[in-house]
Design a protein around this motif. Structure first.
Motif, PDB file in Angstrom:
ATOM      1  N   CYS A  10      61.457  45.054   0.462  1.00 29.69           N
ATOM      2  CA  CYS A  10      61.874  44.962  -0.939  1.00 29.69           C
ATOM      3  C   CYS A  10      63.018  45.949  -1.190  1.00 29.69           C
ATOM      4  O   CYS A  10      62.956  47.106  -0.766  1.00 29.69           O
ATOM      5  CB  CYS A  10      60.701  45.281  -1.863  1.00 29.69           C
ATOM      6  N   TYR A  12      64.155  46.939  -4.178  1.00 29.91           N
ATOM      7  CA  TYR A  12      64.195  47.533  -5.520  1.00 29.91           C
ATOM      8  C   TYR A  12      64.086  49.044  -5.536  1.00 29.91           C
ATOM      9  O   TYR A  12      64.818  49.721  -6.223  1.00 29.91           O
ATOM     10  CB  TYR A  12      63.101  46.938  -6.400  1.00 29.91           C
ATOM     11  N   CYS A  13      63.087  49.583  -4.881  1.00 36.35           N
ATOM     12  CA  CYS A  13      62.956  51.038  -4.936  1.00 36.35           C
ATOM     13  C   CYS A  13      62.762  51.563  -3.523  1.00 36.35           C
ATOM     14  O   CYS A  13      62.841  50.821  -2.562  1.00 36.35           O
ATOM     15  CB  CYS A  13      61.816  51.451  -5.868  1.00 36.35           C
ATOM     16  N   ALA A  15      60.077  52.606  -2.026  1.00 37.37           N
ATOM     17  CA  ALA A  15      58.732  52.560  -1.438  1.00 37.37           C
ATOM     18  C   ALA A  15      58.703  51.771  -0.128  1.00 37.37           C
ATOM     19  O   ALA A  15      57.853  52.000   0.725  1.00 37.37           O
ATOM     20  CB  ALA A  15      57.734  51.977  -2.429  1.00 37.37           C
ATOM     21  N   GLY A  16      59.597  50.814   0.023  1.00 31.38           N
ATOM     22  CA  GLY A  16      59.699  50.079   1.288  1.00 31.38           C
ATOM     23  C   GLY A  16      58.636  49.023   1.497  1.00 31.38           C
ATOM     24  O   GLY A  16      58.241  48.738   2.637  1.00 31.38           O
ATOM     25  N   CYS A  17      58.144  48.413   0.419  1.00 30.46           N
ATOM     26  CA  CYS A  17      57.115  47.368   0.556  1.00 30.46           C
ATOM     27  C   CYS A  17      57.649  46.182   1.353  1.00 30.46           C
ATOM     28  O   CYS A  17      58.818  45.821   1.247  1.00 30.46           O
ATOM     29  CB  CYS A  17      56.670  46.880  -0.820  1.00 30.46           C
ATOM     30  N   LEU A  45      52.196  44.032  -3.900  1.00 30.82           N
ATOM     31  CA  LEU A  45      53.562  44.238  -4.393  1.00 30.82           C
ATOM     32  C   LEU A  45      53.470  44.537  -5.873  1.00 30.82           C
ATOM     33  O   LEU A  45      52.557  44.060  -6.539  1.00 30.82           O
ATOM     34  CB  LEU A  45      54.415  42.968  -4.225  1.00 30.82           C
ATOM     35  N   CYS A  46      54.425  45.288  -6.402  1.00 32.04           N
ATOM     36  CA  CYS A  46      54.470  45.442  -7.856  1.00 32.04           C
ATOM     37  C   CYS A  46      55.197  44.219  -8.434  1.00 32.04           C
ATOM     38  O   CYS A  46      55.647  43.335  -7.706  1.00 32.04           O
ATOM     39  CB  CYS A  46      55.160  46.750  -8.251  1.00 32.04           C
ATOM     40  N   LYS A  48      58.069  43.844  -9.698  1.00 37.55           N
ATOM     41  CA  LYS A  48      59.468  43.667  -9.285  1.00 37.55           C
ATOM     42  C   LYS A  48      59.536  42.975  -7.936  1.00 37.55           C
ATOM     43  O   LYS A  48      60.364  42.094  -7.717  1.00 37.55           O
ATOM     44  CB  LYS A  48      60.189  45.021  -9.245  1.00 37.55           C
ATOM     45  N   GLY A  49      58.644  43.384  -7.031  1.00 37.69           N
ATOM     46  CA  GLY A  49      58.611  42.732  -5.728  1.00 37.69           C
ATOM     47  C   GLY A  49      58.171  41.282  -5.817  1.00 37.69           C
ATOM     48  O   GLY A  49      58.693  40.403  -5.127  1.00 37.69           O
TER      49      GLY A  49
HETATM   50  S1  SF4 Z   1      57.405  45.924  -4.473  1.00 37.46           S
HETATM   51 FE1  SF4 Z   1      57.673  47.408  -6.134  1.00 37.46          FE
HETATM   52  S2  SF4 Z   1      56.909  49.356  -5.316  1.00 37.46           S
HETATM   53 FE2  SF4 Z   1      57.308  47.980  -3.580  1.00 37.46          FE
HETATM   54  S3  SF4 Z   1      59.411  48.452  -2.892  1.00 37.46           S
HETATM   55 FE3  SF4 Z   1      59.511  46.722  -4.336  1.00 37.46          FE
HETATM   56  S4  SF4 Z   1      59.878  47.701  -6.310  1.00 37.46           S
HETATM   57 FE4  SF4 Z   1      59.144  49.294  -4.969  1.00 37.46          FE
END
Ligand code: SF4
Length: 144
Positions: A10, A12-13, A15-17, A45-46, A48-49
């Motif tokens: 991912c 977005y941030c 965290a590296g999901c 996943l959050c 956003k993911g």
């Molecule tokens: S799924 Fe959410 S917490 Fe995980 S990397 Fe993406 S934005 Fe970040």
């Protein structure tokens, strides 16, 4: 329809999901994102993911990509007009000064971003909030 699965990280941030994208191979379109096993996300996943990738299929979904600064000269509801960077920076500085003088520094809030600008830009943003504006109203997109 042939569905291909593509595992990726991912974006977005930090965290590296791990995400598993289900992709319509003929149309080269992402249909769905599901969690993939990863060290940091452990099968979750959050939001956003899960849902935040739809701009890949259609970059007009949220807003068009900005290429130049835009100002609403007529105030709220007025059409956005393209302006130069010099005008945009002067306008923003003038408006922030007016707001600070009228309502005080705590009426302004600054937010950093986890996505692209890096630590240095976030450092400059919090410094700007505290030293230039005079507020501790500094936050981060991860708390959205
Ligand atoms: S799924 Fe959410 S917490 Fe995980 S990397 Fe993406 S934005 Fe970040």
């Amino acid at each position: 329809m042939t569905i291909k699965e593509v595992q990726t990280t991912c974006a977005y941030c930090g965290a590296g999901c791990q995400i598993l994208f289900k992709v319509d191979q003929e149309q080269n379109k992402i249909l769905e994102a599901v969690p993939a096993p990863g060290r940091t996300n452990d099968g979750t996943l959050c939001l956003k993911g899960h849902y935040g990738w739809d701009y890949i299929n259609d970059p007009q979904i949220l807003t068009k990509r900005l290429k130049n600064p835009l100002i609403r000269r007529g105030g709220k509801g007025a059409p956005l007009e393209e302006v130069s960077w010099d005008e945009a920076i002067s306008y923003t500085a003038r408006r922030l000064t007016e707001i600070k003088e009228k309502h005080g520094p705590d009426s302004i809030m600054c937010t950093g971003s986890a996505r692209g600008p890096g630590n240095e830009a976030n450092y400059v943003m919090q410094k700007f909030a505290r030293a230039a504006i005079g507020t501790n109203n500094v936050d981060h997109c991860a708390r959205i």
